[in-house]
Design a protein around this motif. Sequence first.
Motif, PDB file in Angstrom:
ATOM      1  N   ASP A   1       0.816  -1.206   0.000  1.00 33.36           N
ATOM      2  CA  ASP A   1       0.000   0.000   0.000  1.00 33.36           C
ATOM      3  C   ASP A   1       0.853   1.261   0.000  1.00 33.36           C
ATOM      4  O   ASP A   1       0.491   2.259  -0.613  1.00 33.36           O
ATOM      5  CB  ASP A   1      -0.941  -0.003   1.205  1.00 33.36           C
ATOM      6  N   VAL A   2       1.981   1.211   0.697  1.00 35.21           N
ATOM      7  CA  VAL A   2       2.901   2.356   0.659  1.00 35.21           C
ATOM      8  C   VAL A   2       3.350   2.570  -0.791  1.00 35.21           C
ATOM      9  O   VAL A   2       3.335   3.692  -1.305  1.00 35.21           O
ATOM     10  CB  VAL A   2       4.136   2.117   1.553  1.00 35.21           C
ATOM     11  N   ALA A   3       3.695   1.474  -1.456  1.00 36.81           N
ATOM     12  CA  ALA A   3       4.136   1.579  -2.843  1.00 36.81           C
ATOM     13  C   ALA A   3       3.021   2.182  -3.690  1.00 36.81           C
ATOM     14  O   ALA A   3       3.251   3.053  -4.528  1.00 36.81           O
ATOM     15  CB  ALA A   3       4.527   0.208  -3.378  1.00 36.81           C
ATOM     16  N   TYR A   4       1.784   1.745  -3.444  1.00 38.29           N
ATOM     17  CA  TYR A   4       0.664   2.306  -4.208  1.00 38.29           C
ATOM     18  C   TYR A   4       0.595   3.819  -4.042  1.00 38.29           C
ATOM     19  O   TYR A   4       0.481   4.568  -5.023  1.00 38.29           O
ATOM     20  CB  TYR A   4      -0.677   1.678  -3.798  1.00 38.29           C
ATOM     21  N   VAL A   5       0.673   4.252  -2.767  1.00 37.23           N
ATOM     22  CA  VAL A   5       0.555   5.686  -2.487  1.00 37.23           C
ATOM     23  C   VAL A   5       1.688   6.456  -3.176  1.00 37.23           C
ATOM     24  O   VAL A   5       1.459   7.488  -3.813  1.00 37.23           O
ATOM     25  CB  VAL A   5       0.580   5.933  -0.959  1.00 37.23           C
ATOM     26  N   LEU A   6       2.904   5.937  -3.077  1.00 36.64           N
ATOM     27  CA  LEU A   6       4.047   6.649  -3.654  1.00 36.64           C
ATOM     28  C   LEU A   6       3.935   6.741  -5.177  1.00 36.64           C
ATOM     29  O   LEU A   6       4.321   7.740  -5.777  1.00 36.64           O
ATOM     30  CB  LEU A   6       5.359   5.959  -3.268  1.00 36.64           C
ATOM     31  N   ARG A   7       3.383   5.693  -5.799  1.00 36.91           N
ATOM     32  CA  ARG A   7       3.237   5.720  -7.256  1.00 36.91           C
ATOM     33  C   ARG A   7       2.381   6.883  -7.721  1.00 36.91           C
ATOM     34  O   ARG A   7       2.583   7.417  -8.803  1.00 36.91           O
ATOM     35  CB  ARG A   7       2.570   4.423  -7.747  1.00 36.91           C
ATOM     36  N   SER A   8       1.396   7.254  -6.885  1.00 37.08           N
ATOM     37  CA  SER A   8       0.457   8.291  -7.309  1.00 37.08           C
ATOM     38  C   SER A   8       1.001   9.699  -7.079  1.00 37.08           C
ATOM     39  O   SER A   8       0.392  10.680  -7.453  1.00 37.08           O
ATOM     40  CB  SER A   8      -0.865   8.121  -6.556  1.00 37.08           C
ATOM     41  N   LEU A   9       2.174   9.788  -6.448  1.00 37.36           N
ATOM     42  CA  LEU A   9       2.731  11.110  -6.124  1.00 37.36           C
ATOM     43  C   LEU A   9       3.718  11.573  -7.202  1.00 37.36           C
ATOM     44  O   LEU A   9       4.314  10.751  -7.890  1.00 37.36           O
ATOM     45  CB  LEU A   9       3.472  11.037  -4.794  1.00 37.36           C
ATOM     46  N   PRO A  10       3.923  12.878  -7.317  1.00 34.60           N
ATOM     47  CA  PRO A  10       4.993  13.373  -8.192  1.00 34.60           C
ATOM     48  C   PRO A  10       6.327  12.799  -7.713  1.00 34.60           C
ATOM     49  O   PRO A  10       6.516  12.591  -6.510  1.00 34.60           O
ATOM     50  CB  PRO A  10       4.965  14.893  -7.979  1.00 34.60           C
ATOM     51  N   ASP A  11       7.253  12.570  -8.642  1.00 31.97           N
ATOM     52  CA  ASP A  11       8.519  11.915  -8.310  1.00 31.97           C
ATOM     53  C   ASP A  11       9.274  12.567  -7.164  1.00 31.97           C
ATOM     54  O   ASP A  11       9.811  11.873  -6.289  1.00 31.97           O
ATOM     55  CB  ASP A  11       9.438  11.870  -9.544  1.00 31.97           C
ATOM     56  N   ASP A  12       9.317  13.914  -7.154  1.00 30.59           N
ATOM     57  CA  ASP A  12      10.123  14.568  -6.113  1.00 30.59           C
ATOM     58  C   ASP A  12       9.498  14.382  -4.726  1.00 30.59           C
ATOM     59  O   ASP A  12      10.204  14.153  -3.748  1.00 30.59           O
ATOM     60  CB  ASP A  12      10.343  16.054  -6.441  1.00 30.59           C
ATOM     61  N   VAL A  13       8.164  14.440  -4.657  1.00 27.53           N
ATOM     62  CA  VAL A  13       7.507  14.243  -3.364  1.00 27.53           C
ATOM     63  C   VAL A  13       7.734  12.817  -2.885  1.00 27.53           C
ATOM     64  O   VAL A  13       8.064  12.561  -1.722  1.00 27.53           O
ATOM     65  CB  VAL A  13       5.991  14.526  -3.475  1.00 27.53           C
ATOM     66  N   SER A  14       7.578  11.876  -3.799  1.00 28.31           N
ATOM     67  CA  SER A  14       7.738  10.470  -3.455  1.00 28.31           C
ATOM     68  C   SER A  14       9.162  10.191  -2.966  1.00 28.31           C
ATOM     69  O   SER A  14       9.381   9.453  -2.004  1.00 28.31           O
ATOM     70  CB  SER A  14       7.362   9.628  -4.679  1.00 28.31           C
ATOM     71  N   ARG A  15      10.146  10.827  -3.636  1.00 25.56           N
ATOM     72  CA  ARG A  15      11.547  10.724  -3.215  1.00 25.56           C
ATOM     73  C   ARG A  15      11.710  11.251  -1.794  1.00 25.56           C
ATOM     74  O   ARG A  15      12.359  10.641  -0.942  1.00 25.56           O
ATOM     75  CB  ARG A  15      12.405  11.540  -4.194  1.00 25.56           C
ATOM     76  N   GLU A  16      11.056  12.382  -1.533  1.00 31.36           N
ATOM     77  CA  GLU A  16      11.164  13.022  -0.220  1.00 31.36           C
ATOM     78  C   GLU A  16      10.593  12.119   0.877  1.00 31.36           C
ATOM     79  O   GLU A  16      11.171  11.978   1.947  1.00 31.36           O
ATOM     80  CB  GLU A  16      10.378  14.344  -0.259  1.00 31.36           C
ATOM     81  N   VAL A  17       9.447  11.488   0.558  1.00 31.75           N
ATOM     82  CA  VAL A  17       8.843  10.575   1.529  1.00 31.75           C
ATOM     83  C   VAL A  17       9.772   9.407   1.797  1.00 31.75           C
ATOM     84  O   VAL A  17      10.011   9.025   2.949  1.00 31.75           O
ATOM     85  CB  VAL A  17       7.470  10.062   1.019  1.00 31.75           C
ATOM     86  N   LEU A  18      10.337   8.841   0.730  1.00 31.44           N
ATOM     87  CA  LEU A  18      11.257   7.712   0.885  1.00 31.44           C
ATOM     88  C   LEU A  18      12.440   8.094   1.763  1.00 31.44           C
ATOM     89  O   LEU A  18      12.879   7.311   2.618  1.00 31.44           O
ATOM     90  CB  LEU A  18      11.769   7.242  -0.480  1.00 31.44           C
ATOM     91  N   ASP A  19      12.950   9.309   1.569  1.00 28.01           N
ATOM     92  CA  ASP A  19      14.106   9.753   2.342  1.00 28.01           C
ATOM     93  C   ASP A  19      13.813   9.830   3.830  1.00 28.01           C
ATOM     94  O   ASP A  19      14.707   9.724   4.663  1.00 28.01           O
ATOM     95  CB  ASP A  19      14.592  11.129   1.846  1.00 28.01           C
ATOM     96  N   GLN A  20      12.537  10.070   4.158  1.00 26.81           N
ATOM     97  CA  GLN A  20      12.167  10.198   5.570  1.00 26.81           C
ATOM     98  C   GLN A  20      12.016   8.838   6.261  1.00 26.81           C
ATOM     99  O   GLN A  20      11.882   8.769   7.470  1.00 26.81           O
ATOM    100  CB  GLN A  20      10.832  10.948   5.701  1.00 26.81           C
ATOM    101  N   MET A  21      11.960   7.765   5.481  1.00 32.86           N
ATOM    102  CA  MET A  21      11.743   6.440   6.081  1.00 32.86           C
ATOM    103  C   MET A  21      13.047   5.873   6.610  1.00 32.86           C
ATOM    104  O   MET A  21      14.117   6.254   6.167  1.00 32.86           O
ATOM    105  CB  MET A  21      11.228   5.468   5.029  1.00 32.86           C
TER     106      MET A  21
END
Lengths: 456, 456
Positions: free
Chosen positions: B100-120
Amino acid sequence: MAEPQEFELTHQTLQEVTEAIDDGRFVHVRRQLQDMEPEDIAHLLEASPHKSRDVLWQLTDPEDYGEILDELSEDIKDSIVSKMAPEKLAEATEGMDTDDVAYVLRSLPDDVSREVLDQMDSADRERVETALSYSEDSAGGLMNTDVITIRSDVDVDVVLRYLRMKGELPEATDALYVIDSDSKLIGHLSLTALITSQTDTPIADLIEDADETITVDTSATDVASLFERRNWVSAPVVNQNGQLVGRITIDDVVDVIREDAEHSMMSMAGLDDDEDTFAPVVKSVRRRSIWLGANVLAALAAASVSNMFEGTLAQMASVAVLMTIVPSMGGVAGNQTVALVIRGLALGHIGNTNQRSLLLKEAAIGFLNGLLWACIIGGIVVLWKGSVVLGMIMAVAMLANLLAAGVAGVSIPILLKKMNIDPALAGGMALTTVTDMVGLSAFLGLATLMIKLNMI
Amino acid sequence: MAEPQEFELTHQTLQEVTEAIDDGRFVHVRRQLQDMEPEDIAHLLEASPHKSRDVLWQLTDPEDYGEILDELSEDIKDSIVSKMAPEKLAEATEGMDTDDVAYVLRSLPDDVSREVLDQMDSADRERVETALSYSEDSAGGLMNTDVITIRSDVDVDVVLRYLRMKGELPEATDALYVIDSDSKLIGHLSLTALITSQTDTPIADLIEDADETITVDTSATDVASLFERRNWVSAPVVNQNGQLVGRITIDDVVDVIREDAEHSMMSMAGLDDDEDTFAPVVKSVRRRSIWLGANVLAALAAASVSNMFEGTLAQMASVAVLMTIVPSMGGVAGNQTVALVIRGLALGHIGNTNQRSLLLKEAAIGFLNGLLWACIIGGIVVLWKGSVVLGMIMAVAMLANLLAAGVAGVSIPILLKKMNIDPALAGGMALTTVTDMVGLSAFLGLATLMIKLNMI
């Protein structure tokens, strides 16, 4: 979408089997069927034309009959069962789940069903008779009675030794049910808790409560919605006194979910939910002609609207040429709304609280899309027929009809549901009748007015 | 259908919550939300009009965000996620399944998704990045990596002690997976076998083989069909080398089954699968107008057929009045066939072997229903318009169009599928275009011929 692997496999088998049947190589087919899983034979039967189906069934090992019947869709199951002798059927039921035996018996004439019951051993008969006492679409009709119960005053070690002695557990067992001396359900012990706890832990410490209780008369749709929302694998069913009477497993619930979801699609097209893809022609003709009969009334209603404007049509043939466009667009737009509302009602998203905002939203969508297409189609008509007035008539009628389509698309399914009529079944046709009549009245009415005013 | 209990409950809550929001009693709402299960809050959000949804989300405990997002339908999930700050989102993902995390990240713009990944944290990030490398509609996109693996050279007692030490098992665990030193999947050990076997039994004796293997690139639809047919609760996923990489559980499969089944219904009406019942107006207008645009072409095609017969229409207004009936009946009959074929294709029942017999069957149904309604409507027209010839024209056109509807109803979806176009999306409209054009040509053509022959 890539071609599913499964699909390929079955159709290759199907081709081989069909050819072998045509060539009369029955021994070959029988051998092939013996190598297949019951659920794959069921799939093969469903994908077979009506005639080869009977041959296939004859060539199948009767030992597998029960399991295959379990997996078949209802329409096909009915037609096969109706041709079986009661004693064969009684034999087949030995491999079947109680709920499925009850389903099969329900579809038989009373005397045949009685005969089958008489052939069963008394323990099985009693279980099936209990299942028959519940409605097919209730938790009672879905449940099985293969439940493992334990008491709360023992420890993990005792339970584990008891289970090792039993040697096997019913399919999809993820929990044991804890009952008191009166068979009342106290809670459940998940296999996970059982496995991960120390052997001397008292069961009483591990009991979990269910968030919700399913009683025998909970509807199948509600059961499915609970399983889906709570991510259950199995759940206990109690009677009115809170006594444990059975257990529902996810595989039966998956069938309910698929049937409920397919129901809307099939009903909206005017088909029986379980209409078999390869049903006999006469059966299909009878079923479908009823729906066509309803549409005759709708089509005649639309024609009678046009009839009121016969004078206008006689005077101006371009009006006749153009008069189908507005109803067509209204029907399509309205059916988008109807489909959305039907799904919302089925999922339980629409109730008294939010109907009004839904109506406003769909009316707004109808209005905006109406404006857009009024301009475009109005423009096309001006260019095509060279008449600005005709284009404007078209535009106004389009706007009015798409607005009506949005309002009717929300109201009709909700009203039908309040009247206890299935909105999936009647919604689309009722909507189309409204949009046809509004569309034709608006377009032909305005054209008539303009002719009277000598504007065209 | 009785009103579902669940439905009632939620709508009562919804009414209370909506009123409380309108009155500005936010503390009250917050307290009420705290008492609710995340899946019920998700349901409440889905049933809420667009505006209260934002307020509700603000008042929800951020601790629950992850679990609620897990349960929300895609369209609503997207709109909520798009408004969240990356760090909030990273926090929320802690409570979510990897897929589900992957699903959510797919729907985000690349830079936002990158930012979220960096916070994990790095372990989570790696898991999510692996999930992101698979297609959303594949086994890889559905699976979770929370798998318990064991070796085959131990006995039951060792495994039980290992599990007691772990203290908990992932959700819906019904089997442990046995792998070799190279992580290759050897088979599975069901919890049932583990529990019911003597403690000194070697695991090697209890290993079961899977009938079928799911690899990371198996399509989600095939996964669902396997689960449904084999009655699985969970299943292992391997990579191309046969190494175990994850596990799919029935709750994710149920979502696929529901989405696939709803897909046909929504697509046939020209809606996006996941169109939110309470989506913002502008978004819906844009989506739906595309479909209406396609229908404009269909409606204009029909009008251009009528246009060819403008002379006839000018000469005889009754023809114009009656001309909508034949297309209407053809559209309804043809859509029955289209719905049946679309379901058959989706279930994998229709392939090269049985297409011909399906075509013959539907043509026969079209012919017989055509005969029936030709007689009835022909008769009605004779009585209504007092012209036997007009009645006969109507009857012949009806028969021709219902026969065409049967043939086109089978051929169109099958052809579309061969062309890799979704038959559920385009089938109905293509069919209606055919039946409109055949129906109008037949009726108006015959009428023109009869006028030329001075028969009417």
